[in-house]
Design a protein around this motif. Structure first.
Motif, short mmCIF file in Angstrom:
data_model
loop_
_atom_site.label_atom_id
_atom_site.label_comp_id
_atom_site.label_asym_id
_atom_site.label_seq_id
_atom_site.Cartn_x
_atom_site.Cartn_y
_atom_site.Cartn_z
N THR A 41 0.83 -1.19 0.00
CA THR A 41 0.00 0.00 0.00
C THR A 41 0.87 1.24 0.00
O THR A 41 1.84 1.34 0.74
N VAL A 61 0.75 5.29 0.61
CA VAL A 61 0.00 6.43 1.13
C VAL A 61 0.95 7.61 1.24
O VAL A 61 1.99 7.50 1.87
N ASN A 68 -9.45 10.26 -0.24
CA ASN A 68 -8.21 9.49 -0.30
C ASN A 68 -8.50 8.08 0.22
O ASN A 68 -8.43 7.80 1.41
N GLU A 69 -8.81 7.15 -0.70
CA GLU A 69 -9.24 5.82 -0.30
C GLU A 69 -8.14 5.02 0.37
O GLU A 69 -8.39 4.27 1.33
N ALA A 70 -6.91 5.14 -0.12
CA ALA A 70 -5.80 4.39 0.50
C ALA A 70 -5.59 4.85 1.94
O ALA A 70 -5.38 4.04 2.85
N ASP A 101 -8.46 3.49 4.24
CA ASP A 101 -8.28 2.10 4.66
C ASP A 101 -7.22 1.98 5.75
O ASP A 101 -7.41 1.28 6.75
N GLU A 102 -6.10 2.65 5.54
CA GLU A 102 -5.02 2.57 6.52
C GLU A 102 -5.47 3.15 7.86
O GLU A 102 -5.20 2.59 8.93
#
Length: 674
Positions: free
Chosen positions: A43, A45, A529-531, A534-535
């Motif tokens: 991932t 970010v 900001n989808e990433a 999730d984080e």
């Protein structure tokens, strides 16, 4: 919170060496980005391509130069980590890669399983130098690190590398790999078990040595490239069965996933052969099916650790949904009238908001919560005034060039420490203490204010994104470390930037850590900001689970709590847990520091109604007319909203924290009814 003379004083007021590096220190020139720590996850970010222009737009300044740093050239300084004490300060400090403790010695290294002592106010597990290895080193420095493992390079007086030492959280194995022929002097007496396997005993604990090198008496002779791996044998374990899984570890990798119900963490251990991993209590609560454990137990200040035969540790925690929304839709007319009246009394005056990053951030969050209540009540005039006040304050704080003309309410980028610093620091934030505590308030307030205001969002996003990147960068990056404060294995954060302590790093305000990840997730939603979303949800869920597991709701049936006389531990370290805080000896403060700020996401604290009541009993033995009485009442409302409301109506004004308001206190309690 973290030890700081200024922080202790400010809290009380606010609420009533030379660097040793083989190739030199990491340079501060930003014209050519440097390699980062080992990649942590697939991932990405806030990669360099997203933050380079944002960093260039703010002034670059080092407010508190790092006095000493034992770190290979090109690595980002690992502030606020479990192993930061190895890197910073005049002398390296012990660290706690549980189930072991580890320290660099004058001529090599030493480690062991800590001996645990439970006392009325503390659970102690200090460094245990059970195994001492003298390799003739002059000094050591960190040459590589990732989420859970660290590799040190040991050099002689001529700056020639002798070899490397690798440790990792969860691993009972310490490995030395020779870079040249070495005769290592070992403490104690080793008995051969089988070819290539020896055993030593220290303090009643057994340690195995697995190596192809020659061991004669107490001298281990390694040729260039040879490795020696020591393993702590758990209680009930068998060295002969463990030895085939003892091999040099090269790195660890982390991945995560989040669903509506669970946040799952997978921590992989990369080695030449198989690995052994010890689980903490919060891991065992939801290990992935098929994990082969039962190889024996270790003692620790966190409770029993169980050894597993696995190369990849995977566990889940209940998903915590990020939110800033109070639901006041079912309130009756009288309750709504009460809140409208209180809101009018609590509207901010023209006095300037606090100018440092901690109390300034709390002031912004207070405005955001008042705005949330005004919107829920349909109080349009009050909401408009709060929007204006909050928007103006956020725009001032997030002016990229603000620090060129003023010495407060602005941020700079520190190219030496690799992070964003408020130019008027507080509680050691210029030394990278407590960044998640401070910036969580900004992220939360910015998310509430910009949720329905695209113009404000666009104005403040560049600097708010830098605050987010300071905490949540992930993947290949050079401007910020990967997830500065968050410990994947432990599931929680660490607060001290340089960690100059013999007990490892520490954290007390788990609730402010949860607030940080909640604010981060909310900001990710506002900016799409989808990433990051999730984080942030993963860290939020993990932190909340660990906060319950080790601070407010630990399993008292574990033998480690025999002799400990409290239902919470308010200050948790790598090597001990204390019923104490940095700033107060009062029971009310020891619980409240695990609660503030209470927001809608704080429902994670309500896992056990009986435990909530018991935690409150000690903290409120004299009633709620105490420091942080407002937060204690909000905590009570998780299980007894009617009782909490009755007391909250008459709580003295001086017991309302500067980051709270009576309006929000009452609204939060009322939202818990029904």
């Amino acid at each position: 919170m973290t030890l700081s003379t200024t922080r202790i004083g400010a809290i009380v007021a606010g609420v009533a060496a030379v660097a040793v590096v083989v190739a030199g220190c990491a340079p501060t020139d930003r014209t050519a980005p440097l390699p980062s720590q080992r990649p942590a996850s697939a991932t990405s970010v806030f990669p360099d391509s997203e933050v380079a222009n944002l960093v260039d737009a703010v002034p670059q300044r080092t407010l508190a130069p790092i006095a000493a740093m034992r770190l290979a050239d090109g690595l980002i300084p690992p502030t606020s980590r479990w192993f930061s004490g190895l890197v910073f300060g005049d002398s390296p400090q012990p660290v706690f890669p549980l189930p072991l403790s580890f320290a660099v010695s004058a001529t090599g290294f030493e480690f062991g399983v800590p001996a645990i002592t439970s006392a009325p106010d503390s659970i102690l597990g200090p460094h245990n130098p059970a195994i001492v290895v003298d390799i003739g080193a002059d000094r050591s420095f960190v040459r590589a690190y990732d989420d859970a493992s660290v590799t040190l390079s040991a050099v002689n007086a001529a700056d020639e590398e002798i070899g490397t030492i690798t440790i990792a959280q969860g691993s009972p194995v310490v490995t030395f790999t020779a870079a040249r022929s070495v005769d290592a002097q070992l403490s104690g007496s080793y008995q051969q078990v089988t070819e290539g396997v020896w055993q030593a005993t220290s303090g009643g604990d057994s340690y195995g040595l697995v190596t192809a090198a020659e061991l004669t008496a107490s001298v281990l002779s390694l040729s260039e490239g040879q490795s020696a791996s020591w393993v702590a044998v758990p209680s009930g374990g068998d060295l002969s069965a463990l030895a085939p899984r003892v091999s040099p570890l090269s790195s660890t990798r982390v991945s995560w996933s989040v669903t509506a119900d669970a946040a799952t963490t997978t921590l992989s251990y990369v080695s030449a052969g198989g690995t052994l991993v010890a689980t903490m209590p919060h891991h065992r609560a939801a290990l992935a099916p098929g994990t082969r454990c039962g190889l024996g137990d270790y003692r620790s200040v966190y409770g029993r650790m169980e050894l597993c035969r696995t190369d990849s540790l995977s566990w889940s925690t209940p998903a915590v949904e990020p939110t800033a929304n109070l639901d006041l839709s079912n309130l009756g007319d009288d309750d709504r009238a009460l809140l409208r009246q209180q809101l009018a009394a609590d509207l901010p005056d023209e006095a300037a908001l606090a100018a440092d990053t901690y109390f300034g951030g709390k002031a912004l969050a207070r405005l955001a919560n008042l705005l949330e209540v005004a919107l829920q009540l349909g109080a349009d005039a009050e909401a408009a005034m709060l929007r204006e006040k909050l928007g103006t304050a956020l725009r001032e704080w997030t002016d990229p060039t603000g620090c060129e003309t003023r010495a407060e309410r602005c941020f700079v980028y520190d190219p030496e420490g690799r992070g964003v610093i408020g130019v008027l620091p507080s509680f050691g934030s210029d030394e990278f203490n407590d960044h998640h505590f401070h910036y969580g308030y900004f992220l939360y307030a910015a998310s509430v204010a910009a949720r329905d205001d695209a113009a404000l969002r666009d104005d403040i996003a560049p600097v708010i994104n830098l605050l987010a990147a300071d905490l949540a960068t992930s993947g290949e990056a050079s401007y910020f470390p990967n997830r500065r404060v968050f410990d994947v294995y432990a599931g929680h954060s660490w607060a001290s930037g340089f960690s100059p302590f013999a007990d490892g790093n520490n954290q007390e305000s788990t609730s402010e850590a949860v607030n940080a990840w909640n604010g981060l997730a909310l900001w990710a939603g506002v900016t799409g900001n989808e990433a990051l979303a999730d984080e942030a949800r993963w860290m939020l869920s993990s932190e909340a689970a660990s906060a319950n597991s080790y601070w407010t709701n630990f399993d008292e049936s574990d033998p480690v709590y025999a002799g400990f006389e409290h239902s919470i531990t308010s200050l948790v370290w790598g090597g001990k847990r204390d019923y104490a805080t940095w700033f107060s000896a009062e029971p009310n403060a020891k619980l409240a520091i695990l609660l503030l700020p209470i927001t809608p996401v704080s429902a994670y604290l309500a896992t056990d109604a009986e435990r909530v009541s018991r935690n409150l009993a000690e903290a409120t033995a004299g009633g709620y007319d105490v420091q942080f009485g407002d937060y204690l009442l909000m905590y009570r409302a998780l299980v007894d909203p009617a009782g909490a409301l009755a007391v909250a109506r008459t709580l003295p004004d001086e017991r309302i924290d500067d980051g709270n308001s009576r309006t929000y206190l009452l609204a939060w309690i009322l939202s818990r009814q029904g």
